[in-house]
Motif scaffolding. Structure first.
Motif, PDB file in Angstrom:
ATOM      1  N   LYS A  64     -51.154   8.116  36.733  1.00 45.06           N
ATOM      2  CA  LYS A  64     -50.698   8.189  35.343  1.00 45.06           C
ATOM      3  C   LYS A  64     -49.795   6.997  34.995  1.00 45.06           C
ATOM      4  O   LYS A  64     -49.784   6.537  33.850  1.00 45.06           O
ATOM      5  N   GLU A  65     -49.069   6.484  36.000  1.00 44.00           N
ATOM      6  CA  GLU A  65     -48.235   5.299  35.743  1.00 44.00           C
ATOM      7  C   GLU A  65     -49.117   4.076  35.485  1.00 44.00           C
ATOM      8  O   GLU A  65     -48.852   3.273  34.583  1.00 44.00           O
ATOM      9  N   ILE A  66     -50.175   3.920  36.268  1.00 46.78           N
ATOM     10  CA  ILE A  66     -51.110   2.806  36.077  1.00 46.78           C
ATOM     11  C   ILE A  66     -51.742   2.895  34.694  1.00 46.78           C
ATOM     12  O   ILE A  66     -51.816   1.901  33.952  1.00 46.78           O
ATOM     13  N   ILE A  67     -52.190   4.092  34.338  1.00 48.14           N
ATOM     14  CA  ILE A  67     -52.819   4.300  33.032  1.00 48.14           C
ATOM     15  C   ILE A  67     -51.836   3.997  31.903  1.00 48.14           C
ATOM     16  O   ILE A  67     -52.192   3.358  30.898  1.00 48.14           O
ATOM     17  N   ALA A  68     -50.583   4.440  32.048  1.00 52.94           N
ATOM     18  CA  ALA A  68     -49.569   4.209  31.004  1.00 52.94           C
ATOM     19  C   ALA A  68     -49.363   2.712  30.771  1.00 52.94           C
ATOM     20  O   ALA A  68     -49.288   2.264  29.618  1.00 52.94           O
ATOM     21  N   GLY A  73     -54.674  13.681  30.123  1.00 53.19           N
ATOM     22  CA  GLY A  73     -55.319  12.596  30.862  1.00 53.19           C
ATOM     23  C   GLY A  73     -54.940  11.208  30.394  1.00 53.19           C
ATOM     24  O   GLY A  73     -55.204  10.220  31.082  1.00 53.19           O
ATOM     25  N   VAL A  74     -54.312  11.087  29.220  1.00 59.83           N
ATOM     26  CA  VAL A  74     -53.976   9.783  28.639  1.00 59.83           C
ATOM     27  C   VAL A  74     -52.454   9.632  28.578  1.00 59.83           C
ATOM     28  O   VAL A  74     -51.767  10.511  28.051  1.00 59.83           O
ATOM     29  N   TYR A  75     -51.961   8.515  29.082  1.00 62.99           N
ATOM     30  CA  TYR A  75     -50.512   8.279  29.134  1.00 62.99           C
ATOM     31  C   TYR A  75     -50.154   6.931  28.514  1.00 62.99           C
ATOM     32  O   TYR A  75     -50.959   5.991  28.496  1.00 62.99           O
ATOM     33  N   LEU A  76     -48.924   6.857  28.019  1.00 61.77           N
ATOM     34  CA  LEU A  76     -48.362   5.632  27.444  1.00 61.77           C
ATOM     35  C   LEU A  76     -47.009   5.373  28.085  1.00 61.77           C
ATOM     36  O   LEU A  76     -46.329   6.299  28.523  1.00 61.77           O
ATOM     37  N   SER A 108     -38.535   3.721  30.161  1.00 60.60           N
ATOM     38  CA  SER A 108     -38.765   3.709  31.614  1.00 60.60           C
ATOM     39  C   SER A 108     -39.573   4.919  32.070  1.00 60.60           C
ATOM     40  O   SER A 108     -39.608   5.238  33.255  1.00 60.60           O
ATOM     41  N   SER A 109     -40.237   5.592  31.122  1.00 58.52           N
ATOM     42  CA  SER A 109     -41.018   6.790  31.455  1.00 58.52           C
ATOM     43  C   SER A 109     -42.472   6.642  31.007  1.00 58.52           C
ATOM     44  O   SER A 109     -42.783   5.867  30.090  1.00 58.52           O
ATOM     45  N   SER A 110     -43.338   7.411  31.650  1.00 61.27           N
ATOM     46  CA  SER A 110     -44.737   7.497  31.237  1.00 61.27           C
ATOM     47  C   SER A 110     -44.939   8.856  30.596  1.00 61.27           C
ATOM     48  O   SER A 110     -44.659   9.883  31.212  1.00 61.27           O
ATOM     49  N   ILE A 111     -45.418   8.851  29.346  1.00 64.50           N
ATOM     50  CA  ILE A 111     -45.521  10.096  28.585  1.00 64.50           C
ATOM     51  C   ILE A 111     -46.964  10.339  28.155  1.00 64.50           C
ATOM     52  O   ILE A 111     -47.756   9.407  28.017  1.00 64.50           O
ATOM     53  N   GLN A 112     -47.299  11.608  27.913  1.00 65.15           N
ATOM     54  CA  GLN A 112     -48.626  11.940  27.427  1.00 65.15           C
ATOM     55  C   GLN A 112     -48.811  11.455  25.994  1.00 65.15           C
ATOM     56  O   GLN A 112     -47.896  11.537  25.173  1.00 65.15           O
ATOM     57  N   ALA A 113     -50.007  10.954  25.704  1.00 68.35           N
ATOM     58  CA  ALA A 113     -50.342  10.550  24.339  1.00 68.35           C
ATOM     59  C   ALA A 113     -50.778  11.777  23.551  1.00 68.35           C
ATOM     60  O   ALA A 113     -51.422  12.672  24.092  1.00 68.35           O
ATOM     61  N   SER A 114     -50.429  11.830  22.281  1.00 67.21           N
ATOM     62  CA  SER A 114     -50.869  12.933  21.426  1.00 67.21           C
ATOM     63  C   SER A 114     -52.342  12.751  21.075  1.00 67.21           C
ATOM     64  O   SER A 114     -52.905  11.654  21.220  1.00 67.21           O
TER      65      SER A 114
END
Length: 435
Positions: free
Chosen positions: A21-25, A109-112, A116-122
């Protein structure tokens, strides 16, 4: 080297599935680096089983993330404090949104990257990313509503002595080659489903409502109605300069108009949210959805660089004389505040763009009974003000005494010569204190 987590840096003591999820963000935002073998507090622990970690990591990227990020990630081993650390360098990918393969295109499944955090996209942001990276423009897509009328738009064209009939629909991109109404047609139609919401407050906060209103209909009509509405609240303040009375509106007409047009023309209509307009005693704010177009910064906008998210909509406003030329609006807003100490503020987040215009005539509440008296000279009034508020600048002097800028400078210079006051700082930041 000191390691601190940030918008472009993530620290992991060991490799876990969370790394995906960090890579995706990072790939969905502006890129960044992940250091495996470094604790959250920046302490380097290192990695002992390097081969296993690199093999597992490669599998995660190749099989666990879609679309493929192989071309946009690099895995390296670096030595820090004589310990091996795995560094993943992730570029911002061109095929957004990237997502966890077994989760799919949904918030889980989608993160931004946010700070300094990775959060879920709406879901709304995911939809926006899909369309903006598909090569399709919102305004060119087929409208879900096909029963449209254009009475207000037709009148605006007639008022400007421009031809407007069904033969022009295709030229203006209101209909496509299949004779279907486009989303541009929806925005310009009397049935437009997007609105502008306005709230006016007493004071400088959102405690006491004075008025609120929602503007509907053709996006052209909304602009006209809102600008006319604001004329009711854009007060004029007069002051005597020399032998003449000079009237100044709270907000220059041009700056209000350009801020509104910018929000309407350049917003992202993938978001259903309304444009939000707020008026306080001391400022005007307008927030539109969409943020800046990828690759454009606020600094570049100040230089006149323009890239429209909705070029066909912009063309309609240009034809109707709402905008004179593209790319000059922000600069001209700043020019309209040239003589004002307070300046407009522009801000952009991932999904919003906002403009704040200060009220040119607003003054902080001053306890004038302690400062101003008919028996006092102008110098004594200034001294009283400084005693009350510790300092004074030229603009405050001008407003306090209701005099011109030139007269304010002369009085302050004379008080400097008498050693009554002294100058602190310089340039636009100059202020005066008691000697």
């Amino acid at each position: 080297m000191r390691f601190v987590e940030s918008e472009s840096c993530e620290l992991k003591s060991i490799l876990t599935k969370e790394v995906k999820k960090e890579i995706i963000a990072f790939a969905n935002t502006n890129g960044g680096k992940i250091y495996i073998g470094i604790n959250d507090d920046g302490k380097v622990n290192g990695i002992l089983n390097l081969d296993e970690v690199i093999q597992a990591l490669t599998g995660m990227i190749n099989e666990g993330i879609r679309p493929s990020l192989i071309e946009y990630t690099k895995i390296k081993v670096k030595l820090y404090d004589e310990k091996d650390v795995v560094v993943i360098d992730i570029q911002s990918g061109p095929n957004k949104p990237y997502y966890i393969a077994d989760k799919g295109l949904k918030p889980s499944g989608v993160y931004l990257r946010h700070g300094s955090s990775s959060i879920q996209a709406s879901e709304e942001i995911i939809k926006k990313m899909i369309f903006e990276h598909s090569g399709l423009r919102f305004e060119e897509m087929i409208s879900k509503i096909q029963n449209l009328s254009f009475k207000y738009l037709e009148k605006k064209f007639q008022d400007n002595q421009l031809e407007f009939d069904e033969n022009k629909y295709k030229i203006l991109n209101i209909i496509n080659n299949e004779n279907k109404y486009t989303n541009l047609g929806l925005l310009l139609s009397d049935q437009c489903s997007y609105t502008i919401k306005c709230a006016i407050f007493n004071g400088t906060n959102k405690i006491e409502f004075r008025d609120r209103k929602e503007f509907t209909g053709s996006i052209i009509k909304q602009v006209d109605d809102l600008f006319e509405y604001f004329e009711l609240f854009n007060k004029i303040t007069g002051k005597i300069i020399g032998l003449k009375r000079v009237d100044t509106k709270d907000y220059p007409d041009y700056s209000l108009r350009e801020a509104l047009l910018n929000a309407v023309i350049h917003r992202s209509y993938y978001f259903d949210s309304s444009i939000l307009v707020t008026l306080y005693d001391n400022k005007f704010e307008i927030v539109s959805m969409g943020g800046l177009i990828d690759g454009i910064t606020i600094k570049e906008i100040f230089k006149g660089i323009s890239s429209s998210r909705n070029p066909n909509l912009a063309n309609i406003f240009y034809r109707l004389g709402y905008v004179e030329s593209f790319g000059t609006g922000i600069g001209r807003i700043m020019d309209s505040y040239m003589e004002c100490d307070k300046k407009p503020i522009f801000d952009a987040t991932e999904n919003t763009f906002s403009i704040m215009l200060p009220n040119m005539n607003y003054q902080e509440n001053i306890n004038k009974s302690n400062i101003i008296s008919p028996s006092l000279s102008q110098e004594e009034i200034i001294i009283n003000y400084i005693k009350e508020y510790n300092k004074i600048n030229r603009s405050e002097t001008e407003k306090l005494l209701n005099i011109s800028k030139t007269r304010a400078y002369k009085i302050l210079d004379k008080m400097l010569e008498k050693n009554i006051i002294k100058k602190e700082a310089s340039g636009k930041n100059t202020y005066y204190v008691i000697e």
